[in-house]
Enzyme design. Structure first.
Site, mmCIF file in Angstrom:
data_model
loop_
_atom_site.group_PDB
_atom_site.id
_atom_site.type_symbol
_atom_site.label_atom_id
_atom_site.label_comp_id
_atom_site.label_asym_id
_atom_site.label_seq_id
_atom_site.Cartn_x
_atom_site.Cartn_y
_atom_site.Cartn_z
ATOM 1 N N VAL A 33 0.817 -1.208 -0.016
ATOM 2 C CA VAL A 33 0.228 -0.109 0.035
ATOM 3 C C VAL A 33 1.162 1.195 0.045
ATOM 4 O O VAL A 33 0.715 2.192 -0.747
ATOM 5 C CB VAL A 33 -0.877 0.068 1.225
ATOM 6 C CG1 VAL A 33 -2.019 1.111 1.246
ATOM 7 C CG2 VAL A 33 -1.564 -1.385 1.549
ATOM 8 N N LYS A 37 0.799 1.586 -4.813
ATOM 9 C CA LYS A 37 0.202 0.471 -5.837
ATOM 10 C C LYS A 37 -1.070 0.799 -6.284
ATOM 11 O O LYS A 37 -1.620 0.843 -7.663
ATOM 12 C CB LYS A 37 0.487 -0.935 -5.382
ATOM 13 C CG LYS A 37 -0.117 -1.969 -6.284
ATOM 14 C CD LYS A 37 0.287 -3.376 -6.071
ATOM 15 C CE LYS A 37 -0.325 -3.593 -4.555
ATOM 16 N NZ LYS A 37 -1.631 -3.771 -4.445
ATOM 17 N N ASN A 165 8.412 4.939 -8.348
ATOM 18 C CA ASN A 165 7.239 5.673 -8.131
ATOM 19 C C ASN A 165 7.729 7.007 -6.944
ATOM 20 O O ASN A 165 8.849 6.769 -6.350
ATOM 21 C CB ASN A 165 6.153 4.857 -7.190
ATOM 22 C CG ASN A 165 4.854 5.588 -7.508
ATOM 23 O OD1 ASN A 165 4.781 6.699 -8.143
ATOM 24 N ND2 ASN A 165 4.085 5.326 -6.526
ATOM 25 N N LEU A 469 -7.755 -43.016 20.897
ATOM 26 C CA LEU A 469 -6.769 -42.299 21.550
ATOM 27 C C LEU A 469 -5.802 -43.250 22.301
ATOM 28 O O LEU A 469 -6.251 -44.465 22.367
ATOM 29 C CB LEU A 469 -7.542 -41.454 22.748
ATOM 30 C CG LEU A 469 -8.343 -40.396 22.116
ATOM 31 C CD1 LEU A 469 -9.073 -39.957 23.066
ATOM 32 C CD2 LEU A 469 -7.517 -39.210 21.585
ATOM 33 N N SER A 542 -3.515 -43.439 14.622
ATOM 34 C CA SER A 542 -3.994 -43.096 13.454
ATOM 35 C C SER A 542 -4.894 -41.866 13.421
ATOM 36 O O SER A 542 -6.077 -42.126 13.156
ATOM 37 C CB SER A 542 -4.367 -44.129 12.475
ATOM 38 O OG SER A 542 -5.347 -45.089 13.109
#
Lengths: 635, 299
Positions: A33, A37, A165, A469, A542
């Site tokens: 910003v 731009k 710029n 678990l 898993s």
């Protein structure tokens, strides 16, 4: 509005004629910003007279309410679209803007510049012909300038312009401009970026945007608009590439017509051209290029057409039609660059969907060779890729696809990865080259197959996949089930988590990435055992749905039975047979499932065991009855 | 050979439509009878030639469109040999929802937004083409070509999938749907030029003609049928007018014009400094109103 020229009023037909023959350029603006731009884009819209009266009225009102330019019009507000963004004063997404001149129509991808928006910039850059890198004349080349340069060159943009710029704030000094140019060129050489154009501008004041600045007579190059109106369009360049047509849709209105519809990803095609269908390798000749406006004599890169061929050959969506003399490669393993775009990190071994052209296949990353630090361009080792990370990775597909290296063709060498559960687009990928081993490893057919193994044992092989678990009772119950089956004379094998980690998987730890690899290996071993005709029991936490799904898909339909050993965390923690929960709570054990690593419960397990309501013995009996009723134990 | 911008836009739109035809389970094309719909339909005819487009058209009707729109719609469907589904919200009919008694906000919400959701749910459409363009309005500029909706048809601007190259991820969970905008990158001028170049039929209301209108709050409203209640002392006047956009006739402002050819329309548009949606009464709320409507399920 646009194109305020006398021609509109005096000769509209002539005006229309001119504007029907202009080209289309897509470009991206890079910068934050602060670099101005958004102001630049607002300025381009303003200068090309794309603003209407009601836009201007809204803009003046917005400038007073949100603006940062005092009483002056804040052009940035034109392009900061969403209400949430206006409140935060930043641009958080990719916005597309349009303007046109007599020579070209322009599509601007406006993306934010901060590092956390790398994915947005990559998205905008993927379709851009050109990139404008914004540099604040007062600050010079910053880390983000380097990052943006790397990204636009990575994404294959050849036309790069550095807009220096805010020249009005450095007294339009040539010396400042030259120093920035020299700094940038030194850096650009390092990353292999050539042919960069430098333009000193003031987006706010309008210098060198459309007309040459009266304040910088030392600059003799093009204005920014002049540059954009003449720089080469990428799809024009692609006409010189070999012919490629990814088949999107097979057009079969009746038995006499079979057309292959798609957008040319490269080259030129004419009736009579010899083509090859990939990956099958069959060849034929183009018969017609069919459109609703009549047959064409040729079609070029970028056009959407329908081809018919001289021979009837089997072609379906996802195949590629290529020039027979210069076909694409075909392979199922590649070295690639991946740009990770999702909050959930890339885990090697996890399966994703890969979409390349019109083909979608299953793919997994077999190795992360290194991660690239986008600010320093250093290579570092990585076990996973987080959001916005860029890594060079080997990937493996479940079948061969036709491809070109990304540097040769963006449309046949660029792909996306899709998460199979959330369906999110999680990565952008660029193919470097095929790995040679993918062409040299073939499956060896054998005579004694799974069915023969199973017949001899008089059972239907399967995997009983216990998940839950730590401390839920998976191993206890699985052990009881195996004893019952063994007593009946069944051929079984129990793969237990702790035991496997002492041998096959002793090189793996407990990070997410290692957990995925742990389950992948167990899934492959279970598959081999099912192939040998066994009833396999696995007892692993898993914790991730994706990996259980991966294991399920390694097997045939009906061979994978998920058994959810369901114990609430409090109950498992109260049992704590190995003292692991206490260690984890004390912080001595990292990545412990349920404490600081997630457990994703199954959504539709084949068997659900609630251990708060039944004993391990009852649970084992329930499971054996289930598989007996499902026919696995039939003689 | 360099492709022109219109050829490129055409190719991109066709590519998008074919991708949907190949990957969607049950696609539909929303057909609003306006000029953008006319271009979208024309592109669909090209995309699948010599087949007809492999999806039906859906017109979400409010009962308050211009009579010429209904006539034009039925003619196009007949000539092209397409399937047309028309949905009118039955709850709205029962309560006699109309723009005069209930105002534009309620009328639009019930007869358009709600009706659209009803129709998509009723037919089980998983992908719906719409003719919206990114140049129409700020929040559209950030919307993807493939725009995802939850099972409740809500749009989440902060959770959009990145769209790279020409690759579109069309995967979704059951109940979710996608709105697809093949004209995303077209501007109003592109649309008009393409209509001109390709000779695409459009509703005659876009051309200037003598039409009966009344002036209300500075807006010219055409008296299209006798359902329109006139205020005391209000008499329709015949004026040479045309419409820049088409919707429900009581909510669509006419502009005074003599432009009765396409070049004249384009000329007038280029010389007039007023953007397209100003003729639509529903857009006159705050800047964020469209974004809010979209989140609630408006197309």
């Amino acid at each position: 509005m646009a194109h305020v020229s006398d021609l509109i009023a005096s000769d509209i037909e002539q005006y229309l004629h001119v504007h029907q023959h202009k080209g289309l350029l897509r470009f991206i603006t890079c910068g934050s910003v602060d670099d101005g731009k958004s102001t630049l884009i607002g300025r381009l819209l303003y200068e090309s007279h794309m603003l209407f009266e009601d836009h201007m009225t809204a803009l003046q009102a917005d400038s007073r309410r949100w603006g940062t330019q005092g009483e002056e019009i804040d052009f940035a507000l034109l392009v900061d679209g969403l209400a949430a963004e206006r409140e935060q004063g930043i641009t958080i997404d990719v916005a597309y803007r349009f303007f046109s001149t007599e020579r070209r129509k322009f599509i601007v991808a406006d993306t934010p510049g901060h590092e956390q928006y790398t994915r947005n910039m990559v998205t905008g850059a993927s379709t851009a012909d050109a990139a404008i890198l914004m540099v604040d004349a007062r600050k010079g080349i910053l880390t983000q300038t380097r990052r943006h340069s790397y990204l636009v060159s990575l994404l294959g943009i050849r036309a790069i312009v550095v807009a220096v710029n805010k020249m009005d704030l450095v007294d339009y000094s040539e010396q400042v401009y030259r120093r920035i140019r020299d700094d940038y060129e030194a850096f650009a050489r390092q990353i292999g970026v050539e042919a960069v154009t430098f333009i000193p501008v003031s987006a706010f004041k309008g210098d060198n945007i459309v007309s040459p600045s009266p304040h910088m007579d030392w600059y003799r190059g093009p204005t920014l608009m002049g540059y954009l109106e003449t720089v080469e369009i990428d799809e024009d360049r692609m006409q010189a590439a070999p012919f490629r047509l990814p088949v999107q849709w097979v057009n079969r209105p009746n038995l006499d017509f079979r057309g292959y519809a798609g957008t040319l990803a490269g080259g030129v095609v004419r009736p009579g051209d010899r083509i090859r269908v990939q990956p099958s390798g069959k060849e034929s000749t183009v018969a017609r290029i069919v459109t609703r406006d009549g047959d064409l004599e040729q079609a070029v890169a970028g056009q959407s057409v329908t081809l018919t061929l001289a021979d009837e050959i089997d072609i379906s969506r996802g195949d590629m039609i290529s020039a027979a003399r210069e076909p694409a490669g075909t392979a199922d393993q590649f070295e690639t660059t991946l740009i990770w775009m999702h909050d959930e990190p890339l885990l090697p071994g996890r399966q994703y969907l890969l979409k390349l052209g019109a083909r979608t296949v299953t793919a997994s990353v077999t190795a992360i060779k290194y991660q690239v630090n986008v600010n320093t361009l250093e290579h570092t080792a990585a076990k996973k890729l987080e959001l916005n990370a860029i890594g060079v990775c080997n990937i493996s597909l479940d079948r061969p696809v036709a491809f070109d290296p990304y540097t040769d063709n963006r449309d046949t060498g660029g792909f996306i990865l899709i998460d199979r559960l959330s369906n999110n687009t999680v990565a952008a990928g660029l193919i470097h080259f095929a790995l040679r081993r993918s062409q040299n490893i073939h499956l060896q057919p054998v005579d004694i197959n799974q069915e023969a193994h199973a017949r001899l044992k008089g059972q239907r092989p399967c995997v009983l996949w216990f998940t839950g678990l730590s401390g839920a009772g998976k191993s206890t119950i699985a052990n009881l089930v195996e004893k019952k089956l063994h007593a009946e004379g069944r051929h079984t094998y129990l793969l237990d988590g702790d035991n496997v980690r002492h041998g096959l998987n002793k090189d793996l730890g407990f990070t997410d990435a290692d957990r995925v690899e742990n389950i992948r290996r167990v899934g492959e071993v279970a598959r081999l055992m099912v192939d040998a005709g066994l009833i396999v029991l696995t007892a692993f936490i898993s914790p991730f749905r994706s990996e259980r799904q991966m294991a399920r898909e390694l097997l045939n339909e009906g061979e994978f039975l998920e058994i959810f050993v369901d114990t609430p965390l409090e109950a498992a923690e109260a049992r704590d047979p190995k003292g692991l929960y206490r260690k984890a709570r004390r912080g001595e054990l990292k990545n412990f499932t349920g404490i600081d690593s997630p457990y994703e419960a199954p959504e539709a397990p084949e068997v659900h065991v609630d251990t708060t309501r039944m004993t391990p013995e009852d649970a084992a009996e329930l499971i054996v009855e289930h598989i007996r009723n499902a026919g696995y134990l039939a003689p | 050979m360099t492709l022109t911008h219109l050829q490129r836009l055409e190719a991109e739109s066709i590519h998008i439509m074919r991708e949907v035809a190949a990957e969607a389970d049950n696609p539909v094309m929303l057909y609003s009878v306006g000029k953008d719909s006319a271009v979208m339909l024309h592109l669909a005819m090209k995309a699948f030639h010599p087949s007809v487009p492999p999806f039906p058209l859906l017109h979400v009707d409010t009962r308050w469109k211009f009579r010429e729109m209904y006539a034009f719609r039925d003619r196009m469907v007949r000539e092209l040999g397409l399937d047309l589904l028309v949905h009118i919200n039955p709850d709205g009919v029962e309560k006699d929802i109309n723009p005069f008694t209930h105002g534009s906000a309620i009328h639009t919400d019930i007869m358009k937004t709600e009706a659209l959701k009803q129709a998509l749910n009723h037919y089980g459409f998983d992908v719906a083409f719409g003719g919206a363009r990114r140049d129409e309005e700020k929040s559209r500029a950030k919307e993807r070509v493939f725009s995802f909706r939850t099972a409740q048809h809500r749009w989440d601007p902060k959770n959009q999938r990145p769209e790279l190259w020409k690759l579109f991820n069309t995967r979704k969970l059951p109940g979710e749907s996608i709105r697809v905008f093949p004209l995303s990158n077209w501007t109003e001028l592109d649309i008009w030029q393409y209509i001109h170049l390709e000779n695409i039929p459009i509703v005659p209301l876009y051309y200037a003609a003598m039409r009966p209108v009344v002036e209300r709050n500075g807006t010219l409203i055409m008296v299209d049928d006798d359902r329109m209640p006139l205020n005391p002392g209000e008499t329709p006047m015949l004026r040479s007018v045309r419409f820049r956009t088409l919707g429900c006739y009581p909510l669509t402002g006419a502009v005074e014009s003599t432009a009765d050819t396409l070049p004249a329309i384009i000329q007038e548009m280029l010389l007039t400094r007023t953007s397209e949606r100003q003729g639509r009464v529903i857009d006159h709320d705050s800047a964020a109103s469209m974004e809010k409507k979209k989140q609630e399920g408006y197309f």
